[in-house]
Motif scaffolding. Structure first.
Motif, PDB file in Angstrom:
ATOM      1  N   MET A   9      -0.696  -2.397  -3.626  1.00 59.14           N
ATOM      2  CA  MET A   9      -2.093  -1.975  -3.664  1.00 59.14           C
ATOM      3  C   MET A   9      -2.968  -3.109  -4.201  1.00 59.14           C
ATOM      4  O   MET A   9      -4.047  -3.377  -3.676  1.00 59.14           O
ATOM      5  CB  MET A   9      -2.250  -0.726  -4.537  1.00 59.14           C
ATOM      6  CG  MET A   9      -3.664  -0.191  -4.618  1.00 59.14           C
ATOM      7  SD  MET A   9      -4.367   0.283  -3.012  1.00 59.14           S
ATOM      8  CE  MET A   9      -3.459   1.793  -2.692  1.00 59.14           C
ATOM      9  N   ILE A  12      -3.447  -5.863  -1.459  1.00 59.67           N
ATOM     10  CA  ILE A  12      -3.825  -5.474  -0.100  1.00 59.67           C
ATOM     11  C   ILE A  12      -5.163  -6.080   0.327  1.00 59.67           C
ATOM     12  O   ILE A  12      -5.379  -6.339   1.498  1.00 59.67           O
ATOM     13  CB  ILE A  12      -3.831  -3.924   0.085  1.00 59.67           C
ATOM     14  CG1 ILE A  12      -3.921  -3.530   1.562  1.00 59.67           C
ATOM     15  CG2 ILE A  12      -4.973  -3.281  -0.672  1.00 59.67           C
ATOM     16  CD1 ILE A  12      -2.687  -3.774   2.339  1.00 59.67           C
ATOM     17  N   ASP A  13      -6.062  -6.329  -0.631  1.00 57.69           N
ATOM     18  CA  ASP A  13      -7.360  -6.893  -0.277  1.00 57.69           C
ATOM     19  C   ASP A  13      -7.365  -8.422  -0.277  1.00 57.69           C
ATOM     20  O   ASP A  13      -8.406  -9.044  -0.191  1.00 57.69           O
ATOM     21  CB  ASP A  13      -8.468  -6.339  -1.173  1.00 57.69           C
ATOM     22  CG  ASP A  13      -8.257  -6.647  -2.646  1.00 57.69           C
ATOM     23  OD1 ASP A  13      -7.233  -7.253  -2.996  1.00 57.69           O
ATOM     24  OD2 ASP A  13      -9.128  -6.268  -3.454  1.00 57.69           O
ATOM     25  N   GLU A  20      -6.564  -6.095 -11.878  1.00 58.42           N
ATOM     26  CA  GLU A  20      -5.374  -5.512 -11.235  1.00 58.42           C
ATOM     27  C   GLU A  20      -4.105  -6.033 -11.902  1.00 58.42           C
ATOM     28  O   GLU A  20      -3.164  -5.275 -12.137  1.00 58.42           O
ATOM     29  CB  GLU A  20      -5.382  -5.836  -9.741  1.00 58.42           C
ATOM     30  CG  GLU A  20      -6.475  -5.110  -8.981  1.00 58.42           C
ATOM     31  CD  GLU A  20      -6.708  -5.646  -7.584  1.00 58.42           C
ATOM     32  OE1 GLU A  20      -7.192  -4.866  -6.745  1.00 58.42           O
ATOM     33  OE2 GLU A  20      -6.435  -6.832  -7.318  1.00 58.42           O
ATOM     34  N   LEU A  80      -6.115   0.505  -7.751  1.00 62.15           N
ATOM     35  CA  LEU A  80      -7.121   0.506  -6.696  1.00 62.15           C
ATOM     36  C   LEU A  80      -8.522   0.384  -7.299  1.00 62.15           C
ATOM     37  O   LEU A  80      -9.369  -0.336  -6.770  1.00 62.15           O
ATOM     38  CB  LEU A  80      -6.985   1.799  -5.887  1.00 62.15           C
ATOM     39  CG  LEU A  80      -7.917   2.035  -4.720  1.00 62.15           C
ATOM     40  CD1 LEU A  80      -7.194   2.822  -3.643  1.00 62.15           C
ATOM     41  CD2 LEU A  80      -9.148   2.777  -5.133  1.00 62.15           C
ATOM     42  N   ILE A  86     -13.607  -0.278  -3.924  1.00 56.93           N
ATOM     43  CA  ILE A  86     -12.538   0.245  -3.070  1.00 56.93           C
ATOM     44  C   ILE A  86     -12.681  -0.393  -1.695  1.00 56.93           C
ATOM     45  O   ILE A  86     -13.625  -0.127  -0.963  1.00 56.93           O
ATOM     46  CB  ILE A  86     -12.599   1.784  -2.964  1.00 56.93           C
ATOM     47  CG1 ILE A  86     -12.466   2.425  -4.348  1.00 56.93           C
ATOM     48  CG2 ILE A  86     -11.498   2.290  -2.017  1.00 56.93           C
ATOM     49  CD1 ILE A  86     -12.654   3.924  -4.364  1.00 56.93           C
ATOM     50  N   ASP A  87     -11.753  -1.240  -1.383  1.00 55.30           N
ATOM     51  CA  ASP A  87     -11.691  -1.934  -0.102  1.00 55.30           C
ATOM     52  C   ASP A  87     -11.157  -0.969   0.964  1.00 55.30           C
ATOM     53  O   ASP A  87     -10.381  -0.073   0.645  1.00 55.30           O
ATOM     54  CB  ASP A  87     -10.750  -3.135  -0.304  1.00 55.30           C
ATOM     55  CG  ASP A  87     -10.519  -3.956   0.921  1.00 55.30           C
ATOM     56  OD1 ASP A  87      -9.577  -3.625   1.665  1.00 55.30           O
ATOM     57  OD2 ASP A  87     -11.262  -4.919   1.138  1.00 55.30           O
ATOM     58  N   GLU A  90      -7.475  -0.832   0.924  1.00 57.37           N
ATOM     59  CA  GLU A  90      -6.943  -0.074  -0.208  1.00 57.37           C
ATOM     60  C   GLU A  90      -6.976   1.424   0.092  1.00 57.37           C
ATOM     61  O   GLU A  90      -6.006   2.134  -0.187  1.00 57.37           O
ATOM     62  CB  GLU A  90      -7.753  -0.373  -1.473  1.00 57.37           C
ATOM     63  CG  GLU A  90      -7.563  -1.778  -2.000  1.00 57.37           C
ATOM     64  CD  GLU A  90      -8.497  -2.125  -3.132  1.00 57.37           C
ATOM     65  OE1 GLU A  90      -8.073  -2.906  -4.013  1.00 57.37           O
ATOM     66  OE2 GLU A  90      -9.645  -1.630  -3.154  1.00 57.37           O
TER      67      GLU A  90
END
Length: 125
Positions: A9, A12-13, A20, A80, A86-87, A90
């Motif tokens: 997670m 992911i971006d 994070e 996240l 919030i992408d 994500e």
């Protein structure tokens, strides 16, 4: 499994932010499984393949209670939300995790809202 899902997670971006990374580090802090957790984080961080993470999630899903599943999803959502945004990727990944865990996708907004409020996720409602 939690470390793998949280790491996937976080990256992911495109990159793992400091916030994070802080959430990931909380997992291994004062934990008897610190080395295993750090090894999993390193493995997932360096991989482009999601299948390992989903394989772990599918294996553990059968042994988790509903409360355990929701607590795990709550920890993933903390990652996240860690960087304050919030992408799309994500959101998509969380919904895929929810699907594998047998959690209806229409609970996405409820889960996000509860984690933002600091409410512990215990059930599907």
């Amino acid at each position: 499994t939690l470390a793998a899902c949280m790491t996937r997670m976080a990256k992911i971006d495109g990159e793992i932010s400091k916030e994070e990374r802080d959430e990931l580090n909380k997992l291994s802090k004062n934990n008897e499984f610190k080395k295993d957790i750090e090894k999993t984080i390193e493995k997932v961080s360096g991989s482009k393949n999601d299948e390992y993470v989903f394989e772990l999630l599918r294996k553990v899903r059968t042994s988790l209670t509903t409360e355990g599943t929701m607590l795990m999803l709550g920890k993933i959502v903390q990652v996240l939300l860690a960087d304050g945004k919030i992408d799309k990727n994500e959101e998509k990944l969380l919904k895929e995790y929810m699907l594998v865990c047998g959690v209806p996708r229409d609970l996405y907004d409820t889960i996000i809202k509860n984690v933002k409020k600091g409410t512990k996720l215990k059930s599907l409602t």
